[in-house]
Scaffold this active site. Structure first.
Site, PDB file in Angstrom:
ATOM      1  N   HIS A 163       1.245  -1.044   0.182  1.00 27.43           N
ATOM      2  CA  HIS A 163       0.319  -0.616  -0.417  1.00 27.43           C
ATOM      3  C   HIS A 163       0.682   1.484   0.313  1.00 27.43           C
ATOM      4  CE1 HIS A 163      -4.055   2.075   1.869  1.00 27.43           C
ATOM      5  NE2 HIS A 163      -2.967   2.900   2.036  1.00 27.43           N
ATOM      6  N   GLU A 164       1.556   1.399   0.592  1.00 24.18           N
ATOM      7  CA  GLU A 164       2.475   2.545   1.131  1.00 24.18           C
ATOM      8  C   GLU A 164       3.429   2.602  -0.520  1.00 24.18           C
ATOM      9  OE1 GLU A 164       1.651   4.427   3.120  1.00 24.18           O
ATOM     10  OE2 GLU A 164       0.856   2.773   4.782  1.00 24.18           O
ATOM     11  N   TRP A 175     -10.715   5.454  -2.379  1.00 23.32           N
ATOM     12  CA  TRP A 175     -12.565   6.338  -1.943  1.00 23.32           C
ATOM     13  C   TRP A 175     -11.945   7.776  -3.062  1.00 23.32           C
ATOM     14  CZ3 TRP A 175      -9.181   4.254   1.921  1.00 23.32           C
ATOM     15  CH2 TRP A 175      -8.763   5.271   2.721  1.00 23.32           C
ATOM     16  N   ASP A 186      -9.445   9.025  -7.236  1.00 22.58           N
ATOM     17  CA  ASP A 186      -8.052   9.029  -7.630  1.00 22.58           C
ATOM     18  C   ASP A 186      -7.798   8.848  -8.337  1.00 22.58           C
ATOM     19  OD1 ASP A 186      -9.154   6.764  -8.501  1.00 22.58           O
ATOM     20  OD2 ASP A 186      -8.963   5.152  -7.451  1.00 22.58           O
ATOM     21  N   VAL A 188      -7.738   7.859 -11.116  1.00 18.65           N
ATOM     22  CA  VAL A 188      -7.289   6.977 -12.208  1.00 18.65           C
ATOM     23  C   VAL A 188      -8.677   5.808 -12.872  1.00 18.65           C
ATOM     24  CG1 VAL A 188      -6.857   4.106 -11.950  1.00 18.65           C
ATOM     25  CG2 VAL A 188      -5.606   5.798 -10.907  1.00 18.65           C
ATOM     26  N   GLN A 194     -15.866   5.584  -5.333  1.00 20.43           N
ATOM     27  CA  GLN A 194     -16.547   4.588  -3.774  1.00 20.43           C
ATOM     28  C   GLN A 194     -16.212   5.806  -2.780  1.00 20.43           C
ATOM     29  OE1 GLN A 194     -13.790   1.639  -2.930  1.00 20.43           O
ATOM     30  NE2 GLN A 194     -13.180   1.901  -0.583  1.00 20.43           N
ATOM     31  N   ALA A 195     -17.390   5.254  -1.663  1.00 18.92           N
ATOM     32  CA  ALA A 195     -17.465   6.554  -0.531  1.00 18.92           C
ATOM     33  C   ALA A 195     -16.828   6.568   0.017  1.00 18.92           C
ATOM     34  CB  ALA A 195     -19.062   6.251   0.186  1.00 18.92           C
ATOM     35  N   ASP A 227      -4.468  -7.330   5.310  1.00 22.47           N
ATOM     36  CA  ASP A 227      -4.193  -7.675   4.631  1.00 22.47           C
ATOM     37  C   ASP A 227      -4.585  -8.851   3.864  1.00 22.47           C
ATOM     38  OD1 ASP A 227      -2.632  -5.342   6.016  1.00 22.47           O
ATOM     39  OD2 ASP A 227      -0.671  -7.861   5.381  1.00 22.47           O
TER      40      ASP A 227
HETATM   41  N1  ARG Z   1      -1.392   4.061   6.484  1.00 15.22           N
HETATM   42  C1  ARG Z   1      -2.339   3.319   6.074  1.00 15.22           C
HETATM   43  C2  ARG Z   1      -2.913   3.331   8.134  1.00 15.22           C
HETATM   44  O1  ARG Z   1      -1.650   3.389   8.583  1.00 15.22           O
HETATM   45  C3  ARG Z   1      -1.802   1.568   5.732  1.00 15.22           C
HETATM   46  C4  ARG Z   1      -2.817   0.731   5.401  1.00 15.22           C
HETATM   47  C5  ARG Z   1      -2.441  -0.663   5.378  1.00 15.22           C
HETATM   48  N2  ARG Z   1      -3.917  -1.452   5.059  1.00 15.22           N
HETATM   49  C6  ARG Z   1      -2.993  -3.084   5.374  1.00 15.22           C
HETATM   50  N3  ARG Z   1      -4.269  -3.895   5.295  1.00 15.22           N
HETATM   51  N4  ARG Z   1      -1.755  -3.166   5.491  1.00 15.22           N
HETATM   52  O2  ARG Z   1      -3.835   2.713   8.547  1.00 15.22           O
HETATM   53 ZN    ZN Z   2      -2.292   5.250   2.579  1.00 11.00          ZN
HETATM   54 CA    CA Z   3     -14.868   8.759  -2.290  1.00  9.35          CA
END
Ligand code: ARG
Ligand code: ZN
Ligand code: CA
Length: 254
Positions: A163-164, A175, A186, A188, A194-195, A227
């Site tokens: 994700h990061e 979203w 986003d 894209v 998405q809400a 995850d």
């Molecule tokens: N920056 C987000 C947080 O800290 C990262 C979310 C990552 N999600 C995950 N399922 N690993 O909440």
């Molecule tokens: Zn993020």
């Molecule tokens: Ca939204």
């Protein structure tokens, strides 16, 4: 650009207690996850709902632990720094040796990943392209990094880094970062409107913003689900990441 881009990566392990000093195998387990997720090689991509299957993208990006440090000496791509800081914040002190962290390696040549204890239940955070060099990279808490050792459910499959690093390659949250309104984007085209963020492991379909019948793409890495419940980028997202590699991140990778 053609073919696969290889991104030299350094992991800075910044620890106060011995358990936070995660071992090399745990670091490698995270690199393995990145190399599956960014090449559509993750086995759980099979769980993508049929309606979204045609949209799944291969980012054509690989991550290699650096074999040479900034001074051209051999390295295993992992630095280790003991700190007196009990938990780091999003103030970037983990990125500065003078503040109890570890200095970035030149961000035009390396992806910097810092692993430390983050405060307040934060899993990770990232810097988008175009920011200051000395803070460029991503930070992941030690309990959400890799798949072994200290990695703890439900964030034990390495998807926080996926994700990061998505943000580091210019992806926004799916979203649209507008709270829970249906007005944000986003940027894209092939991700549904998405809400707000989804958490846990939603049941398909989850309809918001009039996005029936397929609903939110909550299994996208750029949502906030667990995850085990996120397993895809879209083709549009991979185009956006490739644009970052052709633009603001062109100096990295081969
Ligand atoms: N920056 C987000 C947080 O800290 C990262 C979310 C990552 N999600 C995950 N399922 N690993 O909440
Ligand atoms: Zn993020
Ligand atoms: Ca939204």
């Amino acid at each position: 650009r053609l073919g696969v881009t290889v991104i030299p990566t350094v992991v800075h392990v910044v620890f106060q207690t011995p358990v936070q000093n995660i071992d090399d195998a745990q670091v490698r387990s995270q690199i393995d996850v990145l190399n599956r997720d960014f090449r559509k090689l993750n086995p759980d991509v099979a769980n993508v709902p049929d309606a979204f299957k045609p949209l799944v993208g291969d980012a054509f990006i690989e991550f290699r632990l650096a074999t040479r440090d900034p001074l051209d000496n051999p390295t295993n791509g992992i630095t280790r720094t003991q700190t007196t800081v009990a938990a780091f914040d999003t103030d970037d002190s983990v990125k500065h040796a003078a503040q109890g962290g570890a200095d970035a390696w030149p961000s035009d040549r390396y992806l910097n990943i810092w692993v430390c204890r983050l405060a307040g239940g934060l899993l990770g955070y990232a810097q988008f392209p175009g920011g200051p060099r000395d803070t460029d990279g991503v930070v992941i808490t030690y309990t959400a990094f890799g798949t072994t050792g200290t990695a703890a459910p439900p964030f034990h499959l390495g998807r926080s880094a996926t994700h990061e690093v998505g943000h580091w390659l210019n992806l926004f949250h799916i979203w649209g970062d507008d709270g829970t309104a249906c007005t944000g984007s986003d940027q894209v085209d092939d991700t549904p409107n998405q809400a707000g963020p989804n958490f846990g492991c939603p049941q398909f379909p989850h309809i918001t913003c009039g996005n029936a019948p397929s609903g939110d793409m909550f299994m996208n890495y750029m949502d906030y689900t667990d995850d085990a419940c996120m397993f895809m980028f879209t083709k549009g997202q991979t185009v956006r990441m490739q644009a970052a590699l052709d633009g603001p991140r062109a100096s990295i990778g081969t």
